[in-house]
Design a protein around this motif. Structure first.
Motif, PDB file in Angstrom:
ATOM      1  N   ASP A  20       0.583  -1.224  -0.070  1.00  0.00           N
ATOM      2  CA  ASP A  20      -0.216  -0.217   0.060  1.00  0.00           C
ATOM      3  C   ASP A  20       0.609   1.068  -0.050  1.00  0.00           C
ATOM      4  OD1 ASP A  20      -2.065  -1.875   0.064  1.00  0.00           O
ATOM      5  OD2 ASP A  20      -2.799  -0.826   2.310  1.00  0.00           O
ATOM      6  N   TYR A  43      -7.252  -5.772  -7.325  1.00  0.00           N
ATOM      7  CA  TYR A  43      -7.533  -4.681  -6.764  1.00  0.00           C
ATOM      8  C   TYR A  43      -6.418  -4.365  -5.214  1.00  0.00           C
ATOM      9  CZ  TYR A  43     -11.928  -5.957  -8.454  1.00  0.00           C
ATOM     10  OH  TYR A  43     -13.759  -6.770  -9.876  1.00  0.00           O
ATOM     11  N   ASN A  44      -6.064  -4.550  -5.562  1.00  0.00           N
ATOM     12  CA  ASN A  44      -4.634  -4.381  -4.598  1.00  0.00           C
ATOM     13  C   ASN A  44      -4.735  -2.226  -4.332  1.00  0.00           C
ATOM     14  OD1 ASN A  44      -3.274  -5.645  -3.105  1.00  0.00           O
ATOM     15  ND2 ASN A  44      -1.639  -5.956  -4.899  1.00  0.00           N
ATOM     16  N   ALA A  46      -7.445  -0.302  -4.425  1.00  0.00           N
ATOM     17  CA  ALA A  46      -8.757  -0.300  -4.223  1.00  0.00           C
ATOM     18  C   ALA A  46      -8.490  -0.395  -2.104  1.00  0.00           C
ATOM     19  CB  ALA A  46      -9.596  -1.341  -4.243  1.00  0.00           C
ATOM     20  N   LYS A  47      -7.295  -0.864  -1.851  1.00  0.00           N
ATOM     21  CA  LYS A  47      -6.728  -0.597  -0.671  1.00  0.00           C
ATOM     22  C   LYS A  47      -6.206   0.814  -0.381  1.00  0.00           C
ATOM     23  CE  LYS A  47      -7.162  -5.964  -0.480  1.00  0.00           C
ATOM     24  NZ  LYS A  47      -6.231  -7.180  -0.564  1.00  0.00           N
ATOM     25  N   LEU A  82     -15.570   1.033  -5.681  1.00  0.00           N
ATOM     26  CA  LEU A  82     -15.051   0.187  -5.483  1.00  0.00           C
ATOM     27  C   LEU A  82     -13.492  -0.060  -4.445  1.00  0.00           C
ATOM     28  CD1 LEU A  82     -13.982  -0.700  -9.722  1.00  0.00           C
ATOM     29  CD2 LEU A  82     -15.781  -2.596  -7.234  1.00  0.00           C
ATOM     30  N   HIS A  83     -13.468   1.080  -3.801  1.00  0.00           N
ATOM     31  CA  HIS A  83     -12.522   1.480  -2.888  1.00  0.00           C
ATOM     32  C   HIS A  83     -12.515   0.677  -1.487  1.00  0.00           C
ATOM     33  CE1 HIS A  83      -9.603   2.807   0.042  1.00  0.00           C
ATOM     34  NE2 HIS A  83      -8.694   3.290  -0.891  1.00  0.00           N
ATOM     35  N   GLU A  84     -11.489  -0.454  -0.826  1.00  0.00           N
ATOM     36  CA  GLU A  84     -11.874  -1.136   0.590  1.00  0.00           C
ATOM     37  C   GLU A  84     -11.487  -0.698   1.341  1.00  0.00           C
ATOM     38  OE1 GLU A  84     -10.786  -5.219  -0.550  1.00  0.00           O
ATOM     39  OE2 GLU A  84     -12.403  -5.310  -2.684  1.00  0.00           O
ATOM     40  N   GLY A  85     -11.640  -0.406   2.915  1.00  0.00           N
ATOM     41  CA  GLY A  85     -10.752   0.422   3.863  1.00  0.00           C
ATOM     42  C   GLY A  85     -11.200   1.640   3.348  1.00  0.00           C
ATOM     43  N   ASN A 113     -18.664   7.592   4.456  1.00  0.00           N
ATOM     44  CA  ASN A 113     -18.156   6.091   5.026  1.00  0.00           C
ATOM     45  C   ASN A 113     -16.629   6.490   5.987  1.00  0.00           C
ATOM     46  OD1 ASN A 113     -19.319   4.239   3.694  1.00  0.00           O
ATOM     47  ND2 ASN A 113     -19.589   6.302   2.546  1.00  0.00           N
ATOM     48  N   ASN A 114     -15.579   8.096   5.903  1.00  0.00           N
ATOM     49  CA  ASN A 114     -14.373   7.866   6.012  1.00  0.00           C
ATOM     50  C   ASN A 114     -14.927   9.477   7.086  1.00  0.00           C
ATOM     51  OD1 ASN A 114     -12.944   6.334   3.662  1.00  0.00           O
ATOM     52  ND2 ASN A 114     -13.843   7.200   2.980  1.00  0.00           N
TER      53      ASN A 114
END
Length: 397
Positions: A20, A43-44, A46-47, A82-85, A113-114
């Motif tokens: 990341d 999807y790296n 997206a994290k 699509l973003h995760e985390g 969400n954030n």
């Protein structure tokens, strides 16, 4: 026997936090492109906790279909959904007009969400023809430490309780009343860096900063008592907070300021206002002036100095940009040289109309003038678009 070639994927075996970090260091478009490497990398991107969406570099508008605005927005929306985390840093630089509703949706999604994880938020709409009015949802991002806004309309509702974690605030060509601005500053107790830049056109033509209640420079300084880096347009100081009249006295309210940048400085008329702010910053270590052209002005500075007791005991760096070699500008540089005993570096970035002969004559005058610091270095640079090279002058007394 030929040695056997081994294909090792060393990057994929790294810990995910390190991957990341690596992806955060490359342009976001390149980070997304890693999705084609393998299923593991799909999807790296997206994290990663840092998103920089710059439409100038991410999209080739010329190769897009007719409704390119919709194409760009759909791509940005896909990235967000699509973003995760968690997202810790979000930068959005947009060069497309008439997309306000879509920006509203994007900010609302971020706030929902954030709102407890987003630390740094940058919205740069510098090419917009019209101001974008920020939605109230942005004021729910209570954990923000850095806020950067360019070409926006800023106002908040009565429920706004402040950005209690905010350390850096950058407002550039932002439409806001002085009452709203001072309220925002007073509700940001940890603020260490503050930038307020409004161009001359917006001050006079569009009245970007309203002062209906006639707040003074003292009112502004009282909200900045913990500021260490202060950048402000001189027109804001002169026209908005001083109303064209130089106050006779100001307390040293900016006692913590170490770096001071004065933008759009007109010589010599802005000199009294500039000295006023410098005088209120007794612990100043770095001073930078961004000049504006004022042709056919040769009025001397020294003959018109209002304040003689200007504290520059801690000044180590002085920088002046777009130096046009006017007498008032040269007098100011001499003034700095004679008042700063620990000065180490003076950087002069010449205006493009200053020729080589003028540069040499200017340097002769500076090198012969008295200096409080025995080892100050004078650096002169020409605009990169016309000249290359850098000249160093170190002439101890």
């Amino acid at each position: 026997m030929e040695p056997q070639l081994l294909s090792l994927d060393r990057i994929s075996t790294l810990p995910q936090p390190l991957i990341d970090t690596i992806l955060c260091l490359v342009p976001f478009g390149d980070a997304v492109s890693t999705s084609i490497l393998s299923k593991k990398w799909r999807y790296n991107w997206a994290k990663i906790p840092k998103l920089v969406l710059d439409t100038v570099y991410m999209f080739d508008v010329g190769s897009m279909p007719g409704d390119f605005k919709r194409t760009i927005y759909d791509a940005i929306k896909k990235v967000l959904f699509l973003h995760e985390g968690p997202i810790h840093e979000f930068t959005f630089i947009l060069n497309i007009n008439n997309i306000s509703v879509e920006i509203d949706q994007m900010i609302t999604h971020l706030s929902r969400n954030n709102n407890t994880t987003l630390k740094k938020f940058k919205l740069d709409l510098g090419d917009h023809d019209h101001l974008y009015r920020l939605p109230l949802s942005i004021f729910s991002l209570h954990q923000l430490t850095d806020l950067y806004l360019h070409v926006c309309d800023l106002d908040f509702g009565p429920t706004f309780s402040g950005f209690h974690c905010l350390k850096s605030l950058h407002l550039e060509d932002v439409r806001v009343t002085t009452k709203t601005l001072l309220h925002l500053l007073s509700k940001s107790p940890l603020l260490k860096s503050f930038t307020l830049i409004i161009t001359e056109f917006h001050i006079y033509e569009n009245r970007y900063l309203f002062n209906w209640d006639k707040y003074t420079l003292t009112d502004l300084f009282e909200c900045l008592h913990m500021i260490e880096h202060f950048c402000v347009s001189m027109l804001v100081i002169e026209v908005v907070f001083c109303l064209g009249v130089v106050p006779r006295e100001l307390p040293p309210s900016l006692a913590h300021v170490k770096q001071l940048t004065l933008d759009e400085v007109f010589f010599p008329q802005n000199i009294p206002f500039a000295l006023l702010i410098i005088r209120s910053s007794p612990n100043l270590e770095k001073l930078k002036l961004q000049m504006c052209e004022e042709p056919n002005t040769q009025q001397s500075l020294i003959d018109n100095v209002t304040y003689s007791a200007i504290p520059l005991e801690h000044l180590r760096e002085f920088e002046i940009e777009d130096f046009a070699n006017m007498k008032s500008e040269l007098d100011f540089v001499k003034f700095i040289l004679t008042k700063a005993p620990v000065l180490e570096k003076v950087s002069i970035f010449l205006h493009h109309e200053v020729d080589m002969h003028e540069e040499v004559m200017m340097l002769r005058k500076l090198l012969r003038s008295p200096r409080a610091s025995p080892n100050v270095e004078i650096i002169v640079e020409r605009p990169p678009r016309k000249y290359k090279g850098r000249i160093h002058y170190l002439d101890p007394l």
